[in-house]
Design an enzyme around this catalytic site. Structure first.
Site, PDB file in Angstrom:
ATOM      1  N   ASN A   1       0.875  -1.175   0.000  1.00  0.00           N
ATOM      2  CA  ASN A   1       0.000   0.000   0.000  1.00  0.00           C
ATOM      3  C   ASN A   1       0.907   1.219   0.000  1.00  0.00           C
ATOM      4  O   ASN A   1       1.519   1.538   1.013  1.00  0.00           O
ATOM      5  CB  ASN A   1      -0.886  -0.022   1.255  1.00  0.00           C
ATOM      6  CG  ASN A   1      -1.679   1.268   1.425  1.00  0.00           C
ATOM      7  OD1 ASN A   1      -1.735   2.099   0.517  1.00  0.00           O
ATOM      8  ND2 ASN A   1      -2.290   1.435   2.590  1.00  0.00           N
TER       9      ASN A   1
ATOM     10  N   LYS B   1       0.139   4.259  -0.192  1.00  0.00           N
ATOM     11  CA  LYS B   1      -0.473   5.451   0.423  1.00  0.00           C
ATOM     12  C   LYS B   1      -0.236   6.659  -0.493  1.00  0.00           C
ATOM     13  O   LYS B   1      -0.268   6.496  -1.711  1.00  0.00           O
ATOM     14  CB  LYS B   1       0.078   5.642   1.840  1.00  0.00           C
ATOM     15  CG  LYS B   1      -0.064   4.354   2.674  1.00  0.00           C
ATOM     16  CD  LYS B   1       0.212   4.526   4.125  1.00  0.00           C
ATOM     17  CE  LYS B   1      -0.008   3.203   4.851  1.00  0.00           C
ATOM     18  NZ  LYS B   1       0.154   3.307   6.303  1.00  0.00           N
TER      19      LYS B   1
ATOM     20  N   HIS C   1      -9.333   1.311   5.217  1.00  0.00           N
ATOM     21  CA  HIS C   1      -8.057   1.534   5.914  1.00  0.00           C
ATOM     22  C   HIS C   1      -8.276   2.507   7.077  1.00  0.00           C
ATOM     23  O   HIS C   1      -9.080   3.424   6.974  1.00  0.00           O
ATOM     24  CB  HIS C   1      -7.025   2.093   4.925  1.00  0.00           C
ATOM     25  CG  HIS C   1      -5.628   2.026   5.475  1.00  0.00           C
ATOM     26  ND1 HIS C   1      -5.180   2.917   6.417  1.00  0.00           N
ATOM     27  CD2 HIS C   1      -4.621   1.161   5.244  1.00  0.00           C
ATOM     28  CE1 HIS C   1      -3.929   2.597   6.731  1.00  0.00           C
ATOM     29  NE2 HIS C   1      -3.569   1.542   6.039  1.00  0.00           N
TER      30      HIS C   1
ATOM     31  N   GLU D   1      -6.591   4.894   8.003  1.00  0.00           N
ATOM     32  CA  GLU D   1      -6.333   6.290   7.631  1.00  0.00           C
ATOM     33  C   GLU D   1      -7.537   6.890   6.918  1.00  0.00           C
ATOM     34  O   GLU D   1      -7.654   8.126   6.844  1.00  0.00           O
ATOM     35  CB  GLU D   1      -5.050   6.362   6.782  1.00  0.00           C
ATOM     36  CG  GLU D   1      -3.829   6.108   7.658  1.00  0.00           C
ATOM     37  CD  GLU D   1      -2.616   5.552   6.938  1.00  0.00           C
ATOM     38  OE1 GLU D   1      -2.564   5.597   5.696  1.00  0.00           O
ATOM     39  OE2 GLU D   1      -1.718   5.041   7.643  1.00  0.00           O
TER      40      GLU D   1
ATOM     41  N   GLU E   1      -4.975  -4.592  10.844  1.00  0.00           N
ATOM     42  CA  GLU E   1      -3.916  -3.592  10.995  1.00  0.00           C
ATOM     43  C   GLU E   1      -4.145  -2.805  12.280  1.00  0.00           C
ATOM     44  O   GLU E   1      -4.914  -1.828  12.296  1.00  0.00           O
ATOM     45  CB  GLU E   1      -3.922  -2.616   9.817  1.00  0.00           C
ATOM     46  CG  GLU E   1      -3.673  -3.261   8.467  1.00  0.00           C
ATOM     47  CD  GLU E   1      -3.140  -2.257   7.461  1.00  0.00           C
ATOM     48  OE1 GLU E   1      -2.060  -2.492   6.928  1.00  0.00           O
ATOM     49  OE2 GLU E   1      -3.791  -1.217   7.235  1.00  0.00           O
TER      50      GLU E   1
ATOM     51  N   GLY F   1       3.208   2.336  10.847  1.00  0.00           N
ATOM     52  CA  GLY F   1       4.227   3.369  10.691  1.00  0.00           C
ATOM     53  C   GLY F   1       4.988   3.697  11.957  1.00  0.00           C
ATOM     54  O   GLY F   1       5.686   4.717  12.014  1.00  0.00           O
TER      55      GLY F   1
ATOM     56  N   SER G   1       3.863  -2.031  10.289  1.00  0.00           N
ATOM     57  CA  SER G   1       5.322  -2.114  10.517  1.00  0.00           C
ATOM     58  C   SER G   1       5.927  -3.449  10.102  1.00  0.00           C
ATOM     59  O   SER G   1       6.905  -3.898  10.703  1.00  0.00           O
ATOM     60  CB  SER G   1       5.660  -1.788  11.981  1.00  0.00           C
ATOM     61  OG  SER G   1       5.347  -0.434  12.271  1.00  0.00           O
TER      62      SER G   1
END
Ligand code: 13P
Length: 249
Positions: free
Chosen positions: A10, A12, A93, A95, A163, A169, A208
């Site tokens: 991904n 992003k 996701h 985000e 996730e 991250g 991660s």
């Protein structure tokens, strides 16, 4: 049941046209690992270029609108992704859920739109740190799974990515035991919902993942692959994760 390993990048909001060569390198080298399904989800702007650079490779979107077309400035629909050559899309996701206020119902509508457009789906779920620390992670994620899954779907065309938000991250990862417990709980909930199809559906871990921890994470119980952010941007970082998937039963 043996499920093929699935390793998905991904990107992003990363990647300009000079990143197409990197994707070509990734897809080219991925052919050395035929036991692993590899996909890349670049920004919308690069989908067509990646498809042209690596015909037949799995290129996906990172989101889609639930409607096929209309007055939704800035949005991209599932039929548009398919038209650009994408064969899959991520939905839900964190985000998007957190940054754009997407609810389980929104994610479900997007997943249904993607399937209707002929795309495969990677449906993301995951808990924030406070919920992990309070012991409520599994309950939280199962609510997301039950609320976000389409009413009817082909389990070969839908994967769920767990996730944990606090692992994205950050360099932090859950223990292998926690990952196995979460994935086992998701699969049990899927069994209740769809029966035998739950043994076909692939469950990915994301957060991660890198070349050093991939073998351990992908080897955890009920983990069928990885959804990778930062380490998917270069062949040098991504291919060791694909190789880790290939080395597992
Ligand atoms: P990182 O691999 O950068 O932690 O991102 C994970 C992720 O959000 C993939 O969708």
């Amino acid at each position: 049941m043996a499920r093929r390993k699935y390793v998905v990048g991904n990107w992003k909001m990363n990647g300009l046209s000079d990143a197409v060569a990197e994707a070509g390198a990734i897809f080219g080298a991925a052919k050395d690992y035929p036991a692993v399904d590899v996909a890349l989800c670049p920004p919308f702007t690069l989908i067509g270029a990646l498809v042209a650079a690596a015909p037949g490779s799995a290129v996906g979107g990172q989101d889609c609108h639930a409607a096929p077309s209309g007055a939704y400035t800035g949005s991209v629909s599932a039929p548009m992704l398919a038209d650009a050559g994408a064969t899959l899309t991520i939905v839900g996701h964190s985000e998007r859920r957190e940054g754009f206020g997407e609810s389980d119902a929104d994610v479900k509508a997007k997943a249904e739109a993607a399937l209707a457009a002929g795309l495969s789906v990677i449906l993301c779920v995951g808990e924030p740190r406070a919920i992990r620390e309070s012991g409520g992670a599994i309950d939280h994620v199962l609510v997301q799974v039950r609320g976000s899954l389409p009413d009817a779907f082909d389990p070969t065309r839908l994967a769920i990515a767990y996730e944990p938000i606090w692992a994205i991250g950050t360099g932090l990862i859950p223990t292998v035991e926690d990952v196995a417990a979460m994935h086992g709980s998701i699969r049990a909930a899927l069994s209740e919902r769809i029966g035998a199809g739950a043994q076909v559906l692939r469950l990915l871990y994301g957060g991660s993942v890198n070349g050093d921890n991939a073998a351990e994470l992908l080897g955890a119980g009920d983990v069928d692959g990885a959804l990778v952010g930062g380490a998917s941007l270069t062949a040098a970082k991504f291919l060791p994760i694909v190789a880790a998937g290939a080395g597992l039963p």
